[in-house]
Design an enzyme around this catalytic site. Structure first.
Site, mmCIF file in Angstrom:
data_model
loop_
_atom_site.group_PDB
_atom_site.id
_atom_site.type_symbol
_atom_site.label_atom_id
_atom_site.label_comp_id
_atom_site.label_asym_id
_atom_site.label_seq_id
_atom_site.Cartn_x
_atom_site.Cartn_y
_atom_site.Cartn_z
ATOM 1 N N LYS A 101 -10.351 0.345 -2.147
ATOM 2 C CA LYS A 101 -10.220 0.104 -0.709
ATOM 3 C C LYS A 101 -10.488 1.391 0.062
ATOM 4 C CE LYS A 101 -6.848 -1.232 2.871
ATOM 5 N NZ LYS A 101 -5.473 -1.739 3.132
ATOM 6 N N LYS A 124 -6.980 3.336 -3.179
ATOM 7 C CA LYS A 124 -7.365 3.358 -1.767
ATOM 8 C C LYS A 124 -7.629 4.800 -1.350
ATOM 9 C CE LYS A 124 -5.295 2.112 2.737
ATOM 10 N NZ LYS A 124 -4.133 1.447 3.371
ATOM 11 N N ASP A 131 0.866 -1.186 0.000
ATOM 12 C CA ASP A 131 0.000 0.000 0.000
ATOM 13 C C ASP A 131 0.899 1.232 0.000
ATOM 14 O OD1 ASP A 131 -1.757 -2.110 0.620
ATOM 15 O OD2 ASP A 131 -3.033 -0.834 1.857
#
Length: 323
Positions: A259, A223, A159
């Site tokens: 996400k 995300k 991430d």
């Protein structure tokens, strides 16, 4: 949009700027109204039970604190593998998300429980934040080294955070090249989630542009946020990102996951997000491969609501662990 079209769009900073600023503007009032309307949808008990289990299976169970210890990470991994030790029917979560120096600990703990997975296979993945998370204020060489360390330690997913300063300054190619470089550092061994940090992007138009920029650069997921700023995941900004991945697949044929992270704590809220997914991107995204929740406390509420549906009564305060 063909491969040639993609190459043309990213051939230069000017071409990339023209493309991003040529995306349709966001109707903020309409977006927020749509998100609010979908948030009022009610579902029947049988569908709620399914949604709770689906939400559990989509969680990236997360600890990203300076006080993290190997013991805390091992406990988190154990909870990820058996969220409710009294009920083996409860699904496993999707991933455990930690800092890169805790990847090996998480990986070993999951392997010991028989729950370890890979970026392309079954089981629980280990996700690592990287690229000088959460601020991203570091030289690119440092960010790439951070990514390489996480992958070498066994991370199945990375991430990363985008350079918001570069993005807000209009240096889109700088951001594009950095995402592409991090993807290369993942060496085909880890999926790449790109954190936009919506709360710092200021406008919905910027969120749409950043979503497309990340996808053009090769993101496997986009995300919402780090969970470390005042504004993290919201229904409106997640809806906007779901529209982006839907439109990107229609244009390119490539599917990208979403996400939301930060501030999602209750089963009711998680189910609202699942409604957003179904009604916006479609059922193809209703799977852990394409939608995740970045969360730490959400799992406890999902377990308590699941117990209530199964037994008719809420569990006592000792039913779930204190994270």
């Amino acid at each position: 949009m063909t491969t040639t079209d993609l190459a043309d769009v990213t051939a230069s900073d000017a071409a990339l700027r023209r493309f991003l600023h040529g995306l349709p503007g966001v109707d903020a009032v309409g977006l927020q109204a749509r998100a609010a309307a979908l948030g009022t949808r009610s579902i029947k008990t049988s569908a709620k039970a399914y949604a709770i289990d689906l939400a559990i299976s989509m969680i990236d169970l997360t600890t990203l604190e300076g006080a993290d210890t190997p013991g805390k990470v091992r406990a988190l991994a154990a909870k990820a593998a058996r969220p409710d030790p009294t009920d083996p029917a409860v699904p496993r979560v999707a991933a455990v998300c930690v800092y890169s120096d805790m990847v090996a600990t998480a990986k070993a703990a999951l392997a010991a429980s028989g729950a370890s997975g890979t970026s392309g296979g079954a089981g629980i993945r280990v996700a690592s934040v990287a690229t000088a998370f959460p601020a991203g204020r570091a030289a690119r060489s440092v960010k790439l080294a951070d990514t390489a360390e996480a992958v070498a330690a066994g991370a199945d997913e990375v991430d990363m955070v985008i350079d918001r300063g570069a993005f807000l300054s209009g240096r889109y190619m700088t951001v594009f090249e950095e995402i592409a470089a991090v993807r290369q550092a993942c060496a085909g061994r880890a999926h790449l989630k790109v954190i936009l940090e919506n709360g710092e992007l200021a406008t919905y138009d910027n969120i749409r542009r950043a979503s497309w920029l990340a996808m053009l650069a090769g993101a496997d997921f986009i995300k919402t946020s780090t969970g470390k700023v005042a504004v993290n995941a919201t229904h409106a900004n997640t809806l906007l990102m779901l529209q982006a991945v839907r439109d990107f697949r229609a244009a390119t044929g490539r599917q990208v996951g979403v996400k939301p992270a930060g501030g999602i704590r209750t089963s009711k809220d998680a189910i609202r997000y699942l409604v957003l997914v179904n009604e916006t991107a479609g059922a193809d995204w209703l799977a852990p491969e394409w939608f995740r929740f970045g969360a730490s406390s959400l799992l406890n509420d999902l377990l308590m609501q699941r117990h209530k549906l199964r037994t008719g009564a809420y569990a006592g305060p000792d039913y779930v662990t204190v994270d």
